[in-house]
Design a protein around this motif. Structure first.
Motif, PDB file in Angstrom:
ATOM      1  N   ARG A   5      35.488  65.462   2.100  1.00  0.00           N
ATOM      2  CA  ARG A   5      35.336  64.298   2.982  1.00  0.00           C
ATOM      3  C   ARG A   5      36.428  63.262   2.735  1.00  0.00           C
ATOM      4  N   ARG A   6      37.081  63.309   1.562  1.00  0.00           N
ATOM      5  CA  ARG A   6      38.151  62.359   1.281  1.00  0.00           C
ATOM      6  C   ARG A   6      39.387  62.627   2.119  1.00  0.00           C
ATOM      7  N   LEU A   7      39.576  63.891   2.540  1.00  0.00           N
ATOM      8  CA  LEU A   7      40.805  64.299   3.227  1.00  0.00           C
ATOM      9  C   LEU A   7      40.568  64.795   4.643  1.00  0.00           C
ATOM     10  N   ASN A   8      39.332  64.757   5.082  1.00  0.00           N
ATOM     11  CA  ASN A   8      38.998  65.235   6.419  1.00  0.00           C
ATOM     12  C   ASN A   8      38.030  64.257   7.072  1.00  0.00           C
ATOM     13  N   ALA A   9      38.356  63.830   8.274  1.00  0.00           N
ATOM     14  CA  ALA A   9      37.541  62.843   8.976  1.00  0.00           C
ATOM     15  C   ALA A   9      36.483  63.553   9.819  1.00  0.00           C
ATOM     16  N   PHE A  10      35.263  63.596   9.308  1.00  0.00           N
ATOM     17  CA  PHE A  10      34.180  64.196  10.081  1.00  0.00           C
ATOM     18  C   PHE A  10      32.843  63.573   9.711  1.00  0.00           C
ATOM     19  N   ARG A  11      32.039  63.355  10.738  1.00  0.00           N
ATOM     20  CA  ARG A  11      30.658  62.910  10.614  1.00  0.00           C
ATOM     21  C   ARG A  11      29.851  63.658  11.668  1.00  0.00           C
ATOM     22  N   PRO A  12      28.546  63.637  11.617  1.00  0.00           N
ATOM     23  CA  PRO A  12      27.768  64.336  12.641  1.00  0.00           C
ATOM     24  C   PRO A  12      28.047  63.844  14.060  1.00  0.00           C
ATOM     25  N   ALA A  15      34.363  63.330  14.859  1.00  0.00           N
ATOM     26  CA  ALA A  15      35.256  64.042  13.952  1.00  0.00           C
ATOM     27  C   ALA A  15      36.662  64.081  14.514  1.00  0.00           C
ATOM     28  N   ASP A  16      37.600  64.336  13.642  1.00  0.00           N
ATOM     29  CA  ASP A  16      39.003  64.492  13.996  1.00  0.00           C
ATOM     30  C   ASP A  16      39.158  65.724  14.899  1.00  0.00           C
ATOM     31  N   GLU A  17      39.907  65.565  15.974  1.00  0.00           N
ATOM     32  CA  GLU A  17      40.165  66.670  16.893  1.00  0.00           C
ATOM     33  C   GLU A  17      40.735  67.883  16.167  1.00  0.00           C
ATOM     34  N   GLU A  26      29.319  65.518  17.509  1.00  0.00           N
ATOM     35  CA  GLU A  26      29.028  65.201  18.904  1.00  0.00           C
ATOM     36  C   GLU A  26      30.309  64.971  19.702  1.00  0.00           C
ATOM     37  N   ARG A  27      31.304  64.371  19.057  1.00  0.00           N
ATOM     38  CA  ARG A  27      32.571  64.083  19.738  1.00  0.00           C
ATOM     39  C   ARG A  27      33.736  64.372  18.811  1.00  0.00           C
ATOM     40  N   PHE A  28      34.858  64.760  19.399  1.00  0.00           N
ATOM     41  CA  PHE A  28      36.102  64.957  18.666  1.00  0.00           C
ATOM     42  C   PHE A  28      37.181  64.090  19.318  1.00  0.00           C
ATOM     43  N   ILE A  29      37.940  63.348  18.512  1.00  0.00           N
ATOM     44  CA  ILE A  29      39.046  62.549  19.033  1.00  0.00           C
ATOM     45  C   ILE A  29      40.254  62.701  18.124  1.00  0.00           C
TER      46      ILE A  29
END
Length: 280
Positions: A5-12, A15-17, A26-29
């Motif tokens: 999680r320190r190097l990857n942007a994601f939550r339920p 998240a990072d595209e 739910e969404r990716f940007i």
């Protein structure tokens, strides 16, 4: 595979595209570019100023912003990919930078005059856009677009390295206070000392000591020489020579020199023996 999680942007919910297909959200940007506008910006694992910091970002460093909400921004640093939250007010639009600070600490003056009270203090590796030069009573300054000024000798053009020897850079931080998560000339931790020193020699390194433990090539204890890294669980130090360890540590609460064998005994008594040795 479990993503860090320190190097990857994601939550339920978001998240990072770039992680599409690797995580559920739910969404990716893709995120929007921004830059740090404060001398030092603390990056936290949650949007709560009472929470301890994971790391710090410096003036002029860039990030990708995935969310702005309730005064906080969820970002990923471009320098080392670290993900976290910081106050939204510490972000500004991207700006081309030309120089970076090359001394552990320096002052930003309201004009090219060292007798004026500084408007800010900047750390080594801070990035600025220089638009001009000036001289006052023989002291040379470089000036920013808003008229503020830095001592010219305290800055280097972006892309120009301070030296080829990162240990020399690390030694310039001697007696800097130890700060958990700190990454500046005002307070620094063990792995940030490694990262910043290498950065000023044109090399990149991961942020945390567990990430750095896979950096470079493994060596034996008997092979240790200047520039090698020594790892303990949760700690890293730099060999200044075959017998001297240079490290930011919670024992002295500073960046300090210590006899290596004495450090091994002291740390081992309370924690453990070194877990590995690496040559960059």
């Amino acid at each position: 595979m479990t993503l860090d999680r320190r190097l990857n942007a994601f939550r339920p919910d978001l998240a990072d595209e770039a992680l599409r297909g690797q995580v559920e959200a739910e969404r990716f940007i893709a995120g929007k570019a921004a830059r740090i506008t404060m001398p030092v910006a603390a990056l936290r694992p949650v949007p709560d100023s009472a929470c301890g910091i994971d790391t710090e970002l410096l003036l002029g460093e860039t990030v990708r912003v995935f969310e702005r909400k309730d005064g906080w921004a969820w970002v990923q640093a471009d320098q080392d990919r670290y993900v976290g939250y910081l106050p939204e007010m510490q972000l500004g639009d991207p700006e081309e930078v030309t120089h970076r600070v090359c001394v552990p600490r320096t002052f930003l003056y309201p004009e090219p005059e060292l007798r004026r009270p500084p408007v800010a203090s900047l750390s080594m590796a801070s990035r600025v856009r220089i638009v001009g030069e000036a001289e006052t009573r023989g002291t040379r300054y470089v000036t920013l677009a808003d008229g503020t000024a830095l001592i010219a000798s305290h800055c280097l053009p972006l892309g120009e390295n301070l030296t080829d020897d990162y240990v020399t850079v690390a030694a310039r931080f001697l007696e800097t206070p130890y700060l958990w998560g700190g990454r500046s000339g005002f307070g620094i931790d063990c792995s940030a000392l490694v990262q910043l020193a290498l950065m000023m020699t044109g090399r990149s390194a991961p942020r945390d000591s567990d990430m750095q433990a896979a950096f470079g090539t493994g060596i034996a204890r008997e092979e240790l020489r200047r520039g090698d890294l020594v790892f303990w669980k949760g700690h890293v130090g730099i060999m200044e020579d075959g017998e001297t360890l240079l490290h930011a540590n919670g024992h002295t609460m500073t960046v300090a020199r210590e006899n290596f064998e004495a450090a091994v005994q002291r740390i081992g008594w309370l924690y453990s023996l070194p877990t590995g040795y690496r040559r960059i």
